[in-house]
Design a protein around this motif. Structure first.
Motif, PDB file in Angstrom:
ATOM      1  N   MET B   1      29.695  34.826  41.773  1.00  8.47           N
ATOM      2  CA  MET B   1      29.910  35.260  43.179  1.00  8.47           C
ATOM      3  C   MET B   1      28.611  35.650  43.884  1.00  8.47           C
ATOM      4  O   MET B   1      28.551  35.703  45.097  1.00  8.47           O
ATOM      5  CB  MET B   1      30.876  36.465  43.219  1.00  8.47           C
ATOM      6  N   LYS B   3      25.793  34.170  44.040  1.00 10.03           N
ATOM      7  CA  LYS B   3      25.225  33.100  44.859  1.00 10.03           C
ATOM      8  C   LYS B   3      26.058  32.826  46.101  1.00 10.03           C
ATOM      9  O   LYS B   3      25.534  32.576  47.189  1.00 10.03           O
ATOM     10  CB  LYS B   3      25.073  31.827  44.029  1.00 10.03           C
ATOM     11  N   ALA B   4      27.390  32.906  45.843  1.00 12.21           N
ATOM     12  CA  ALA B   4      28.298  32.682  46.985  1.00 12.21           C
ATOM     13  C   ALA B   4      28.081  33.743  48.055  1.00 12.21           C
ATOM     14  O   ALA B   4      28.033  33.450  49.247  1.00 12.21           O
ATOM     15  CB  ALA B   4      29.750  32.701  46.514  1.00 12.21           C
ATOM     16  N   PHE B   7      24.928  33.116  49.731  1.00 13.40           N
ATOM     17  CA  PHE B   7      25.139  31.968  50.613  1.00 13.40           C
ATOM     18  C   PHE B   7      25.809  32.393  51.944  1.00 13.40           C
ATOM     19  O   PHE B   7      25.367  32.050  53.030  1.00 13.40           O
ATOM     20  CB  PHE B   7      25.987  30.919  49.871  1.00 13.40           C
ATOM     21  N   ILE B  10      23.401  34.489  54.024  1.00 12.11           N
ATOM     22  CA  ILE B  10      22.367  33.685  54.694  1.00 12.11           C
ATOM     23  C   ILE B  10      22.986  32.832  55.808  1.00 12.11           C
ATOM     24  O   ILE B  10      22.462  32.745  56.917  1.00 12.11           O
ATOM     25  CB  ILE B  10      21.618  32.790  53.684  1.00 12.11           C
ATOM     26  N   SER B  11      24.143  32.226  55.480  1.00 14.79           N
ATOM     27  CA  SER B  11      24.843  31.413  56.479  1.00 14.79           C
ATOM     28  C   SER B  11      25.143  32.242  57.718  1.00 14.79           C
ATOM     29  O   SER B  11      24.886  31.828  58.850  1.00 14.79           O
ATOM     30  CB  SER B  11      26.165  30.883  55.908  1.00 14.79           C
ATOM     31  N   LEU B  14      22.062  32.978  59.583  1.00 15.77           N
ATOM     32  CA  LEU B  14      21.629  31.776  60.307  1.00 15.77           C
ATOM     33  C   LEU B  14      22.466  31.552  61.563  1.00 15.77           C
ATOM     34  O   LEU B  14      21.955  31.243  62.632  1.00 15.77           O
ATOM     35  CB  LEU B  14      21.781  30.539  59.416  1.00 15.77           C
TER      36      LEU B  14
END
Lengths: 367, 367
Positions: B1, B3-4, B7, B10-11, B14
């Motif tokens: 989790m 990394k998720a 992710f 960061i998403s 962004l």
């Protein structure tokens, strides 16, 4: 690595989308920004700060340009108090020291006599005839041609109306009365009247009143009631003669041609229309100020005698004027072209003036 | 989790950044878009399609507005061929059927006589005097006042110059020659001349030539050489009289006040300046066309006698004119206010005209 790959992919995709969106908006915005670019121009005028009417024409033009361009073309005005070169406008605008100027075309007759007739000529057109010539009778094209070789554009810059022949301390009854008379009357009109024996002198504006009062000069011409009243000449010279030498004096907006061409099309048109309107407006303002000030003179200085030169003098002035113009035409083909155009046009326009306003006024000028 | 989560973080970050950037650009762009909004206006003119000079003033104005606004204010012109209501301009613009119109203020004298003097008055001001009155002598304020209650703004719309007194089949030597004479001369001038015994009739423009040719009428007035030549009257009526009744006919731009107020400030100024310039330009164009056409008449129809009404007739016309104006003034205080302003102004302006252009022309109208 799978998730990491997935992450990288999605991130990249998001960034691309985001980038594309941003790209679209920034491209649009680049155009908008260019369209919204503010141009700061500088104008040099021959006149001092707050000079009435002539200076008002400049202020009027600057204000119209600012509002119509939504602040995208801002013109700063420098008077002669600042730039110290009232008769340097031509050179300063040509060289790009200033983007534009406000002056009078006949001031450049030393550079080339061709510039002279774009202001007015003795026994030439009145304002209404001259505007018709400029805008519908080929005058603008001739003016463009005359100024093009100097990297300049010239536009009508405001009309003073028919100028008065001047203030005289003594009545002028015959040509003999002019002999030896010391008069301030500059330019070509001075050359013409000097042929009748007038001793033409040039005196700076600031010293005119004193010179006339002390008898250094016997007479002078300035403009007309619109601007003469402030000078006070009516207090010391009781004869006010009607005009012959500047029947439709048109001032001038001078523009540096290369700078003009760098403006976007809408700003070019805004500038051209604002100059044209300010010029027309100045004619109306001059008319108004002359009417108001003439009424003041009539009321407060009933001893002022407003009169016309005897026919004998007018006829002699016409002969000398024609002679000088012929001499200049023989030497300068460009000058001749403009003069011939004006002469041919005036013959037709004057015939119309004669049966329209003049015929009408004959029945309606009683006092 | 982990990394998720990373992710997602960061998403999200962004997206936020991207969103913020987009937000900034869209906000900026919203302003730019509003500034760039294109306004489509419609203008109704009293004149037919491609009517010279009057119609050219409209085209000139529309073109200036388009270029100066960079296409943000586009005005479509409907002629009377399209809207079929040449004298309905006032009502159509007031009601908002059209945003603006081009007509003449004296056409609305049936609604209120106050509108009449904003065009011209018999024995009134010439164009130069009238422009001075409009822009510097209080005329614009009086016109604004007269039209404000009708949700309208009115602006000068172009001057024809001094109109000719008309074409007559027989010479007019005495007041008796006018008795029973059938003449087309509309409006207030018709009322005045009818007091001298003229049988005033109204005939549509398209039937004028035939009516004059067949003797249904003995005389008519139209405009002046600028527009009369096309009508052909010089072929059938050899006496062309100079004017008394419309010394400075000024056409009119009418604008719906509420629509005007919805324009951004730069477009309002662009429209106002373009109308003003087009009006001034039309005076120059009329002057030019009259000069050119008069020269043609002189050359091709040397039998045409251009002459002036005898003093006896002019004096009688003045008396009747004054009488009618006095009657109307007694009934209508708003009309009286405008007339009094014009009279007082004209007294001063005419005195200036007398010692400027008139004095000058006296020495320079020889033919």
């Amino acid at each position: 690595m799978k998730k990491a790959t997935q992450f990288a992919k999605i991130s990249a995709s998001l960034l691309v989308t985001c980038g594309l969106l941003l790209g679209t908006f920034t491209a649009d915005n680049a155009v908008a920004a260019d369209k919204k670019k503010t141009y700061h121009w500088r104008l040099a005028q021959t006149w001092p700060s707050n000079f009435p009417i002539f200076g008002d024409a400049v202020k009027n033009m600057v204000k119209m340009v600012k509002t119509m361009s939504d602040g995208r073309l801002i013109i700063r005005v420098d008077s002669k108090n600042k730039h110290k070169a009232p008769l340097g406008i031509f050179d300063m605008v040509r060289a790009g020291q200033y983007d534009m100027g406000h002056s009078a075309s006949y001031y450049w007759k030393g550079k080339d006599p061709v510039f002279m007739p774009f202001t007015t000529m003795p026994f030439g057109m009145i304002a209404a005839e001259q505007y018709a010539w400029f805008y519908y009778g080929g005058g603008m094209a001739l003016m463009e041609k005359a100024y093009a070789k100097h990297n300049l554009l010239s536009f009508p810059g405001g009309n003073t109306g028919n100028q008065m022949g001047g203030w005289f301390r003594k009545e002028i009854k015959t040509v003999d009365d002019l002999k030896g008379l010391k008069m301030r009357i500059p330019g070509f009109a001075g050359e013409v009247i000097s042929k009748l024996g007038v001793a033409v002198t040039n005196i700076p504006p600031g010293e005119l009143y004193t010179s006339l009062d002390r008898g250094t000069i016997d007479a002078l011409e300035w403009v007309g009631p619109s601007l003469d009243l402030n000078m006070g000449f009516h207090k010391i010279a009781p004869y006010y003669y009607t005009g012959w030498h500047e029947p439709g004096t048109e001032l001038q907006f001078l523009v540096n041609k290369k700078r003009f061409e760098k403006l976007p099309a809408d700003l070019r048109e805004i500038l051209v229309v604002a100059m044209k309107t300010a010029a027309y407006d100045m004619f109306a303002q001059s008319y108004h100020a002359s009417a108001e000030n003439l009424a003041l003179i009539r009321k407060d200085y009933p001893n002022i005698k407003i009169t016309t030169f005897p026919k004998e003098i007018i006829d002699r002035l016409k002969v000398e004027n024609d002679k000088l113009i012929k001499e200049m035409s023989a030497k300068n083909p460009a000058f001749k072209e403009v003069i011939d155009s004006q002469k041919a046009y005036m013959e037709k326009a004057r015939d119309w003036t004669r049966i329209s306003d003049f015929a009408y006024l004959k029945d309606n000028v009683s006092r």
